[in-house]
Write a protein that holds these residues in place. Sequence first.
Motif, PDB file in Angstrom:
ATOM      1  N   ALA B  60       0.823  -1.209   0.000  1.00 33.39           N
ATOM      2  CA  ALA B  60       0.000   0.000   0.000  1.00 33.39           C
ATOM      3  C   ALA B  60       0.858   1.261   0.000  1.00 33.39           C
ATOM      4  N   GLU B  61       2.121   1.135   0.444  1.00 35.77           N
ATOM      5  CA  GLU B  61       2.987   2.317   0.508  1.00 35.77           C
ATOM      6  C   GLU B  61       3.783   2.533  -0.772  1.00 35.77           C
ATOM      7  N   LEU B  62       3.818   1.528  -1.639  1.00 39.99           N
ATOM      8  CA  LEU B  62       4.658   1.633  -2.830  1.00 39.99           C
ATOM      9  C   LEU B  62       4.299   2.830  -3.715  1.00 39.99           C
ATOM     10  N   PRO B  63       3.020   3.119  -3.935  1.00 41.53           N
ATOM     11  CA  PRO B  63       2.726   4.286  -4.773  1.00 41.53           C
ATOM     12  C   PRO B  63       3.323   5.582  -4.211  1.00 41.53           C
ATOM     13  N   TRP B  64       3.388   5.713  -2.889  1.00 44.40           N
ATOM     14  CA  TRP B  64       3.994   6.914  -2.300  1.00 44.40           C
ATOM     15  C   TRP B  64       5.487   6.990  -2.649  1.00 44.40           C
ATOM     16  N   PHE B  65       6.186   5.870  -2.470  1.00 49.38           N
ATOM     17  CA  PHE B  65       7.627   5.857  -2.746  1.00 49.38           C
ATOM     18  C   PHE B  65       7.888   6.141  -4.232  1.00 49.38           C
ATOM     19  N   LEU B  66       7.144   5.468  -5.106  1.00 50.25           N
ATOM     20  CA  LEU B  66       7.389   5.644  -6.533  1.00 50.25           C
ATOM     21  C   LEU B  66       6.971   7.044  -7.004  1.00 50.25           C
ATOM     22  N   GLY B  67       5.908   7.553  -6.370  1.00 51.14           N
ATOM     23  CA  GLY B  67       5.500   8.911  -6.699  1.00 51.14           C
ATOM     24  C   GLY B  67       6.574   9.917  -6.314  1.00 51.14           C
ATOM     25  N   LEU B  68       7.187   9.710  -5.152  1.00 50.68           N
ATOM     26  CA  LEU B  68       8.267  10.603  -4.720  1.00 50.68           C
ATOM     27  C   LEU B  68       9.453  10.528  -5.687  1.00 50.68           C
ATOM     28  N   MET B  69       9.831   9.320  -6.081  1.00 48.47           N
ATOM     29  CA  MET B  69      10.952   9.176  -7.011  1.00 48.47           C
ATOM     30  C   MET B  69      10.647   9.880  -8.335  1.00 48.47           C
ATOM     31  N   GLU B  70       9.418   9.718  -8.797  1.00 49.84           N
ATOM     32  CA  GLU B  70       9.023  10.355 -10.064  1.00 49.84           C
ATOM     33  C   GLU B  70       9.060  11.880  -9.916  1.00 49.84           C
ATOM     34  N   LEU B  81      14.026   6.751 -12.022  1.00 49.11           N
ATOM     35  CA  LEU B  81      12.696   7.121 -12.501  1.00 49.11           C
ATOM     36  C   LEU B  81      11.896   5.849 -12.755  1.00 49.11           C
ATOM     37  N   PRO B  82      10.782   5.662 -12.040  1.00 48.29           N
ATOM     38  CA  PRO B  82       9.953   4.488 -12.318  1.00 48.29           C
ATOM     39  C   PRO B  82       9.407   4.556 -13.746  1.00 48.29           C
ATOM     40  N   VAL B  83       9.511   3.420 -14.430  1.00 45.40           N
ATOM     41  CA  VAL B  83       9.039   3.351 -15.814  1.00 45.40           C
ATOM     42  C   VAL B  83       7.588   2.884 -15.790  1.00 45.40           C
ATOM     43  N   ARG B  84       6.748   3.583 -16.542  1.00 48.51           N
ATOM     44  CA  ARG B  84       5.333   3.208 -16.572  1.00 48.51           C
ATOM     45  C   ARG B  84       5.055   2.248 -17.727  1.00 48.51           C
ATOM     46  N   ALA B  85       4.203   1.269 -17.442  1.00 46.83           N
ATOM     47  CA  ALA B  85       3.744   0.367 -18.503  1.00 46.83           C
ATOM     48  C   ALA B  85       2.817   1.152 -19.430  1.00 46.83           C
ATOM     49  N   ARG B  86       2.439   0.540 -20.545  1.00 48.68           N
ATOM     50  CA  ARG B  86       1.590   1.233 -21.525  1.00 48.68           C
ATOM     51  C   ARG B  86       0.287   1.721 -20.914  1.00 48.68           C
ATOM     52  N   ASP B  87      -0.213   1.004 -19.913  1.00 49.11           N
ATOM     53  CA  ASP B  87      -1.479   1.421 -19.294  1.00 49.11           C
ATOM     54  C   ASP B  87      -1.258   2.454 -18.199  1.00 49.11           C
ATOM     55  N   GLY B  88      -0.035   2.915 -18.037  1.00 49.15           N
ATOM     56  CA  GLY B  88       0.230   3.972 -17.063  1.00 49.15           C
ATOM     57  C   GLY B  88       0.670   3.479 -15.705  1.00 49.15           C
ATOM     58  N   ARG B  89       0.541   2.192 -15.448  1.00 51.58           N
ATOM     59  CA  ARG B  89       0.925   1.662 -14.131  1.00 51.58           C
ATOM     60  C   ARG B  89       2.442   1.527 -14.027  1.00 51.58           C
ATOM     61  N   ASN B  90       2.966   1.851 -12.843  1.00 47.82           N
ATOM     62  CA  ASN B  90       4.395   1.625 -12.626  1.00 47.82           C
ATOM     63  C   ASN B  90       4.640   0.510 -11.602  1.00 47.82           C
ATOM     64  N   LEU B  91       3.581  -0.126 -11.164  1.00 46.22           N
ATOM     65  CA  LEU B  91       3.701  -1.282 -10.260  1.00 46.22           C
ATOM     66  C   LEU B  91       2.882  -2.412 -10.861  1.00 46.22           C
ATOM     67  N   ASN B  92       3.509  -3.549 -11.082  1.00 43.07           N
ATOM     68  CA  ASN B  92       2.821  -4.668 -11.717  1.00 43.07           C
ATOM     69  C   ASN B  92       3.264  -5.973 -11.073  1.00 43.07           C
ATOM     70  N   ARG B  97       5.125 -11.353  -6.614  1.00 40.59           N
ATOM     71  CA  ARG B  97       5.464 -10.119  -5.906  1.00 40.59           C
ATOM     72  C   ARG B  97       4.923  -8.933  -6.697  1.00 40.59           C
ATOM     73  N   ILE B  98       4.958  -7.746  -6.078  1.00 40.42           N
ATOM     74  CA  ILE B  98       4.750  -6.511  -6.828  1.00 40.42           C
ATOM     75  C   ILE B  98       6.130  -6.072  -7.302  1.00 40.42           C
ATOM     76  N   ALA B  99       6.205  -5.632  -8.539  1.00 44.44           N
ATOM     77  CA  ALA B  99       7.511  -5.271  -9.100  1.00 44.44           C
ATOM     78  C   ALA B  99       7.446  -3.925  -9.801  1.00 44.44           C
ATOM     79  N   ALA B 100       8.603  -3.287  -9.909  1.00 45.98           N
ATOM     80  CA  ALA B 100       8.710  -2.020 -10.636  1.00 45.98           C
ATOM     81  C   ALA B 100       9.994  -2.016 -11.442  1.00 45.98           C
ATOM     82  N   ILE B 101       9.952  -1.340 -12.554  1.00 44.41           N
ATOM     83  CA  ILE B 101      11.155  -1.097 -13.359  1.00 44.41           C
ATOM     84  C   ILE B 101      11.528   0.365 -13.168  1.00 44.41           C
ATOM     85  N   THR B 102      12.802   0.618 -12.921  1.00 43.43           N
ATOM     86  CA  THR B 102      13.269   2.004 -12.826  1.00 43.43           C
ATOM     87  C   THR B 102      14.476   2.174 -13.738  1.00 43.43           C
TER      88      THR B 102
END
Lengths: 319, 319
Positions: B60-70, B81-92, B97-102
């Motif tokens: 639940a806290e991941l969007p805060w962390f990734l938003g701050l990095m962005e 910089l978190p990379v967003r997927a085509r649908d705009g999500r940066n957590l998939n 697990r939940i994963a992110a590409i930066t």
Amino acid sequence: MAVYTEVTDDALAGFLEAYDIGRVVAFRGIAEGVENSNYSLRTTAGDFILTLYEKRVDPAELPWFLGLMEHLAAKSLPCPLPVRARDGRNLNPLAGRIAAITTFLPGIWPRRPTAAHCAPLGAALARLHVAGADYQAERVNALGPAGWRPLLERCGDSADRVEPGLGDALAASLDGILDQWPQSLPRGQIHADLFPDNVFFLDGAISGLIDFYFAATDFFAYDIAVCLNAWCFEADLSFNITKSHALLRGYQSVRPLGAKEGAALPVLSAGAAMRFLLTRLYDWINTPDGALVTRKDPMPYYRRLRFHTQTTSATDYGL
Amino acid sequence: MAVYTEVTDDALAGFLEAYDIGRVVAFRGIAEGVENSNYSLRTTAGDFILTLYEKRVDPAELPWFLGLMEHLAAKSLPCPLPVRARDGRNLNPLAGRIAAITTFLPGIWPRRPTAAHCAPLGAALARLHVAGADYQAERVNALGPAGWRPLLERCGDSADRVEPGLGDALAASLDGILDQWPQSLPRGQIHADLFPDNVFFLDGAISGLIDFYFAATDFFAYDIAVCLNAWCFEADLSFNITKSHALLRGYQSVRPLGAKEGAALPVLSAGAAMRFLLTRLYDWINTPDGALVTRKDPMPYYRRLRFHTQTTSATDYGL
């Protein structure tokens, strides 16, 4: 965990001054590998791997390993090419260790090997054997059959702590293997440890063969037997003959096996299972609690060993 | 060791289909980092880091962390910089697990920080504070002062197993720190864990600030206090005022400290030492023997804590 030795930025910069590969751009420890410390190194000239050899590797043997890699890479085998410093040396001191820089290879090692991986794997193994044929130097396989009884003896009574009766069972099995071990078979340079994490694939083709630090001069077919153990058993330890058939077919597309090699596959495969069983058993017994090294359970190799002692011919491997 | 979750090649290829960054070229586990699994990922589009969030991180806290990095990256701070997927999500989701590409950042973290690192570090920290000012979201610092007493209580009598009398000494010290803790100081987004292994340098300049997963909304000067603990003590645990002077000078070249912030440095620094002491102590007590995680000795932070409880003003830190 595969970073045992830390390298300071100053030490790294100083080390690189002896090479013609520019300045450091990035430097990260690599998690894979268990014997040495590996770093991914980017310089202004490209991407490399920096390896610091840890205590299990005998420095006197490093020139043999690096010479083999250079020899194979010169024959277009996709293995890491050791980079030479300006003075021609490819082994230099760093952070209290001997270190080498090798070229970076693209690709991913397959976490779940499938039959589709096994045909190119077999072909690459055969190409390695063919390409290594004129590398004249000889290295005794310290983890070959002559080393197994001493290794079992060093495990002593502790084997029974892993599973009651294991010590006696292994001693009996080892007697059988050594009795049947072939006197002679086609031989040359073998990788001897070509597990999935040492093979990179890219778009279905092999893009890298790495980690030559168990390589030695031994029967080619023993190297196949190592791969049969490493690639052709499922997670439930059942043998997958579709995979072994693909592996052997791939191998023979490059180097056909002789009749004696085929006939020896059961005992060679039992021997290869014994080899990994014994080193894992030894490490299992001798790794202190709390150590940072992942201990690998020896028992799955006991299951493999029992499979191989029930096979009777190459047909059982899909040849 | 920082690969807890294995990712198969098929799963990775499937995951990447949601993104516009091409196909996999290379994929290696990264040894650094202790909380999450990190891989270096090369695609046909460039270099990235793939992070799989492990159990210590609340999804639940991941969007805060990734938003701050962005937010910070958009202000030219050199953070991933978190990379967003085509649908705009940066957590998939990936491999359970939940994963992110930066984005990949060049540079090397300094294994032996010198005073020359501390001035650019201070300036980068101040830039982070300034750049984060208009990131409106607020995250409570769970490892801030309100969390310390519960953490000490959860260590219970076990503290004395690390050193006799440690439990009582820490309880007394914590009372003193909490008594003197400032009611209010300039606050905003802080990194809260800016240790040397989270700061990359290239040619003497900072090229990367990473690992924002302890970031929170708290006093800016507390973030400085974390850095004083992390960067300004020598291997023998003596305090190096040349380093702290450089750090504070670098910080003030971007964001001058107010009088109240300077005056609070001793208690903030004692608090920061307490925070790392307590989490290390807790992990030390609760890490089972044989676990693959490196336990960090808490006692060096007790030494730091004792230093800070003897300082009386910002002058002791070279301000």
